[in-house]
Design a protein around this motif. Structure first.
Motif, PDB file in Angstrom:
ATOM      1  N   LEU A 113     -13.053  45.941  -6.262  1.00  0.00           N
ATOM      2  CA  LEU A 113     -12.184  46.825  -6.504  1.00  0.00           C
ATOM      3  C   LEU A 113     -12.401  48.401  -7.184  1.00  0.00           C
ATOM      4  CD1 LEU A 113      -8.821  44.696  -7.010  1.00  0.00           C
ATOM      5  CD2 LEU A 113      -9.384  46.168  -4.910  1.00  0.00           C
ATOM      6  N   GLN A 114     -12.633  48.349  -8.567  1.00  0.00           N
ATOM      7  CA  GLN A 114     -13.357  48.897  -9.608  1.00  0.00           C
ATOM      8  C   GLN A 114     -14.546  50.201  -8.661  1.00  0.00           C
ATOM      9  OE1 GLN A 114     -12.178  47.161 -13.635  1.00  0.00           O
ATOM     10  NE2 GLN A 114     -13.945  46.782 -12.983  1.00  0.00           N
ATOM     11  N   GLU A 115     -14.931  48.869  -8.015  1.00  0.00           N
ATOM     12  CA  GLU A 115     -16.202  49.797  -7.095  1.00  0.00           C
ATOM     13  C   GLU A 115     -16.165  50.886  -5.817  1.00  0.00           C
ATOM     14  OE1 GLU A 115     -20.079  48.175  -4.749  1.00  0.00           O
ATOM     15  OE2 GLU A 115     -19.364  47.191  -6.559  1.00  0.00           O
ATOM     16  N   TRP A 116     -15.502  50.108  -5.019  1.00  0.00           N
ATOM     17  CA  TRP A 116     -14.819  50.467  -4.065  1.00  0.00           C
ATOM     18  C   TRP A 116     -13.851  52.017  -4.526  1.00  0.00           C
ATOM     19  CZ3 TRP A 116     -12.487  45.747  -2.314  1.00  0.00           C
ATOM     20  CH2 TRP A 116     -13.610  44.659  -2.136  1.00  0.00           C
ATOM     21  N   ALA A 117     -13.615  52.305  -5.632  1.00  0.00           N
ATOM     22  CA  ALA A 117     -12.499  52.903  -6.244  1.00  0.00           C
ATOM     23  C   ALA A 117     -13.272  54.117  -6.658  1.00  0.00           C
ATOM     24  CB  ALA A 117     -11.585  52.779  -6.519  1.00  0.00           C
ATOM     25  N   GLY A 118     -14.607  53.321  -7.436  1.00  0.00           N
ATOM     26  CA  GLY A 118     -15.383  54.535  -8.162  1.00  0.00           C
ATOM     27  C   GLY A 118     -15.275  54.702  -9.463  1.00  0.00           C
ATOM     28  N   GLN A 119     -13.987  53.987 -10.014  1.00  0.00           N
ATOM     29  CA  GLN A 119     -12.974  54.306 -11.514  1.00  0.00           C
ATOM     30  C   GLN A 119     -12.995  52.990 -11.950  1.00  0.00           C
ATOM     31  OE1 GLN A 119      -9.058  55.200 -11.338  1.00  0.00           O
ATOM     32  NE2 GLN A 119      -9.656  56.869  -9.909  1.00  0.00           N
ATOM     33  N   GLY A 120     -12.169  52.643 -13.115  1.00  0.00           N
ATOM     34  CA  GLY A 120     -11.818  51.348 -13.471  1.00  0.00           C
ATOM     35  C   GLY A 120     -10.731  51.222 -14.458  1.00  0.00           C
TER      36      GLY A 120
END
Length: 274
Positions: A113-120
């Motif tokens: 999820l974090q990779e796809w959104a580009g944020q953690g």
């Protein structure tokens, strides 16, 4: 995490990406509980039936997901697991680190999820189907940049549709096996109890009503009285009585072992799928 902008708790807006039954249950619970007014909730859908369902609560329904993202502080991805990657990736260019992102997609891990959104700043949430009646068992786990305050905000939101626990993501397959799949086990138990009542001579409608209310009442006792279920069982099972005779039959059939095996099997399958 001093660089993380706090969500304004007195004015934040929640946007649902995905306008299905789960999103509707959460929205209805939040509004009914008074946690948020409907005017601070939004979603998007083109179908008239789903638009009507949300508009009847007072939720703003936009034409597309981009509008939802641009007008929300907390964004809840409530879409099917097989499409969540495409949905998050498509919206990535307009997602901001000032926003708190949430996923209720079963089996989809935070790292993805974090990779796809580009944020953690992401929180993964796993409610179960009793959310439809405000009795969900929900577990949440925080992403890399989600703050303690973020977790409290989401716990409050999902507390509107049941009870909330926090757990490490490594436990989520076991959570799936227990609370995710568990309602189906209980439905089977209710059906079997009702069938037993019919076999003993009760009318079907009476048997089903007694079975479902008995399970509801027993669960409420475990949840509300603070006693171990084994103690509550002992309180009902009088020496030489009817209950211990029934328990004896259950134990001969391996009742507890069967339920334990069901949870473990579902947890194993969840791990395979994810």
């Amino acid at each position: 995490m001093a660089n993380v902008c706090p969500i304004p708790t007195d004015s934040y807006k929640v946007g649902f990406i995905g306008a299905g039954k789960m999103a509707e249950s959460i929205a209805r619970g939040v509004v009914k509980s008074g946690i948020l007014p409907a005017s601070r909730i939004r979603t998007a859908h083109s179908g008239s039936a789903r638009r009507t369902a949300f508009e009847s609560i007072g939720v703003t329904v936009f034409d597309n997901n981009s509008q939802v993202v641009e007008d929300s502080d907390v964004i809840i991805f409530s879409v099917k697991p097989q499409v969540v990657k495409n949905v998050v990736s498509q919206l990535k260019p307009i997602l901001s680190e000032k926003q708190l992102l949430v996923s209720v997609a079963a089996g989809v891990k935070l790292k993805d999820l974090q990779e796809w959104a580009g944020q953690g700043r992401f929180i993964r949430v796993m409610p179960n189907t009793p959310s439809a009646v405000g009795e969900a068992a929900t577990v949440i786990t925080l992403g890399e940049k989600a703050t303690t305050e973020d977790g409290e905000l989401i716990s409050q939101l999902f507390g509107a549709i049941g009870k909330v626990w926090k757990a490490d993501e490594k436990l989520f397959d076991a959570v799936t096996g227990l609370s995710g799949s568990g309602p189906a086990y209980v439905f089977l138990a209710i059906e079997a109890l009702a069938d037993g009542g019919v076999a003993a001579g009760l009318p079907r409608e009476l048997a089903l009503g007694l079975a479902s209310q008995t399970v509801l009442g027993a669960a409420s006792m475990v949840s509300g009285m603070g006693k171990h279920p084994g103690q509550l069982k002992d309180d009902v099972a009088s020496p030489g009585g009817t209950t211990i005779a029934g328990i004896h039959e259950l134990e001969k059939s391996g009742f507890r072992g069967i339920l334990m095996n069901a949870v473990v099997a579902a947890a194993k399958r969840s791990k395979e799928l994810s």
